[in-house]
Design an enzyme around this catalytic site. Structure first.
Site, mmCIF file in Angstrom:
data_model
loop_
_atom_site.group_PDB
_atom_site.id
_atom_site.type_symbol
_atom_site.label_atom_id
_atom_site.label_comp_id
_atom_site.label_asym_id
_atom_site.label_seq_id
_atom_site.Cartn_x
_atom_site.Cartn_y
_atom_site.Cartn_z
ATOM 1 N N GLY A 187 0.814 -1.209 0.000
ATOM 2 C CA GLY A 187 0.000 0.000 0.000
ATOM 3 C C GLY A 187 0.844 1.253 0.000
ATOM 4 N N ASP A 188 1.958 1.228 0.732
ATOM 5 C CA ASP A 188 2.882 2.377 0.721
ATOM 6 C C ASP A 188 3.514 2.549 -0.655
ATOM 7 O OD1 ASP A 188 2.823 3.152 3.596
ATOM 8 O OD2 ASP A 188 3.582 1.123 3.866
#
Length: 474
Positions: A259-260
């Site tokens: 997600g990052d």
């Protein structure tokens, strides 16, 4: 779009992550729990610090605005960030949050969390960094950094990507893109509806994700919401009919930090002037490649550092391949090897190599040398020398390393690599490979993969020989 990457400011809560990775082959005699042995400890930036490092890995200048204190975890994180990003600190109340995962291979068994520090207040330097930003990524992990800088984030003229956390507050109005996971989007949507109870159903379902994204766009007054769906890609909504952006291919590996990676790639592309749809597509591709390449371990620092790898020369890459296999094996990953001449690389070769890469965490190609090809194929081969074949193979996204061998069969180099999987094309389905007993001797597996019909180097060479060159009137 700009010709050079736009500097990015990452605002959010930094964490310190540790991994204890080993093997689990039995249960403890006194309790039904796995025994993990042969552990290797590594540390890496986490949270907003991981997002900043990933953005910097794209080749752009990155400033990280985060809360750090005087505790040992903060000091360790400062050391890990040195030389990677420009650090703008705000005061931290308490100890920096850190988490330790215990893994067997790529499978997490346990997580230990320490530290509940929170950002105390903004500083003039932090406010100025946001005000002067060309692009902003808010990596909110619910520990207060985005809260104390909320006013500055509201008034910045830069495009803002907000990666939210269920423990944090909603994004400021008007952000360019919000990037919740499907589970986060579901939780936020339930909160908006006044429903605090868990609801049954597939939180990653497209209908649910589309409904949640539409509700969040309107409630948060965001320009767009991209709900990430893991290996299914992302669903982009501007509040009406959503756009599904699928992954380019299956990627197996540790998804921690994906997600990052998605948010960092999207923020950078939007800062460069890319349209939102194209930025989300680029972010999906970046997150897929990130997982395929080993995930957050790529930015980890081992407590038992390995000697730096030298850059291999074309055609002399076996040492690099052995190091790659050893590094992946030590991290608990799966080493895949595939072999062949790969003379005049064609679509059948590429399909085979892509399928092989998806079977594990790295792909090493065992390549016949020029002499080996000549003995197998005749004096007219190879058509392409080994140095050029190595260069073309290493340029493929699915190939991690290449090992060249001189023998007729690759047993020697396989003995050095000791792959978990030896992948061959499906045209060997009725043949017992001479290297199969060797691979099975260390617990490896021979895996057959589909081969595209009608593709062959010999056929390509024959057709090329029959095609007259320009100006040739044969």
């Amino acid at each position: 779009m700009t010709d050079t990457p736009t500097p990015l400011v990452v605002v959010g809560d930094a964490l310190l992550d540790h991994d204890l990775c080993g093997r689990a082959e039995r249960l403890a005699p006194d309790a039904p729990v796995p025994v993990v042995h042969g552990t290797r400890r590594s540390s890496r930036p986490g949270g907003a610090a991981l997002a900043a490092c990933l953005a910097a890995a794209d080749g752009r200048p990155v400033t990280l605005v985060t809360a750090l204190g005087s505790d040992p975890a903060s000091d360790t994180l400062r050391d890990l960030l040195a030389g990677r990003v420009r650090l703008v600190e705000i005061p931290l109340e308490g100890a920096l949050s850190s988490k330790t995962r215990v893994l067997a291979g790529d499978r997490p068994l346990l997580r230990l969390d320490d530290g509940e520090g929170r950002a105390r207040e903004a500083t003039g330097q932090a406010v100025a960094a946001v005000a002067q930003a060309g692009g902003v990524l808010v990596a909110d992990y619910g520990r207060g950094t985005a809260d104390v800088l909320r006013d500055a984030l509201t008034h910045t003229a830069a495009p803002v990507v907000w990666d939210p956390h269920v423990r944090g507050r909603p994004p400021v109005p008007g952000v360019r893109l919000v990037t919740p996971s499907a589970q986060e989007a579901r939780a936020f949507a339930r909160r908006l509806a006044g429903d605090d109870e868990e609801t049954a159903g597939d939180t990653a379902g497209l209908r649910t994700a589309a409904r949640d994204a539409r509700a969040l766009v309107r409630a948060w007054r965001a320009q767009a919401v991209a709900v990430t769906l893991g290996d299914r890609g992302a669903l982009l909504s501007h509040g009406e009919t959503p756009l599904l952006v699928p992954t380019p291919g299956a990627a197996t590996g540790d998804p921690c930090g994906a997600g990052d990676r998605f948010a960092a790639a999207a923020a950078g592309l939007l800062a460069d002037g890319t349209l939102t749809e194209a930025a989300v597509q680029g972010a999906v591709h970046a997150a897929t490649r990130y997982v395929a390449e080993g995930g957050a371990r790529a930015v980890a620092t081992s407590d038992q550092p390995e000697p730096p790898a030298e850059s291999p020369a074309d055609g002399d890459t076996t040492a690099d391949a052995v190091r790659t296999a050893g590094r992946v094996r030590a991290a608990g990953g799966t080493v895949v090897a595939a072999g062949g001449c790969f003379d005049l690389l064609h679509a059948g070769h590429v399909a085979l190599l892509q399928a092989a890469r998806r079977a594990g965490d790295c792909l090493i190609v065992c390549l016949n040398s020029d002499d080996s090809v000549r003995r197998r194929k005749g004096d007219g081969r190879p058509l392409v020398p080994a140095a050029d074949r190595v260069r073309v193979l290493r340029a493929l996204e699915c190939v991690d390393a290449v090992a060249v061998f001189d023998e007729d069969t690759p047993e020697r180099v396989l003995g050095e690599l000791r792959p978990h999987i030896w992948a061959k094309g499906g045209d060997y389905a009725r043949t017992r490979l001479p290297e199969q007993p060797l691979v099975e001797s260390w617990g490896g597996q021979v895996l057959l993969l589909p081969y595209l019909d009608g593709r062959s180097t010999t056929g390509l060479a024959r057709r090329a020989a029959l095609t007259p060159a320009p100006g040739d009137h044969r």
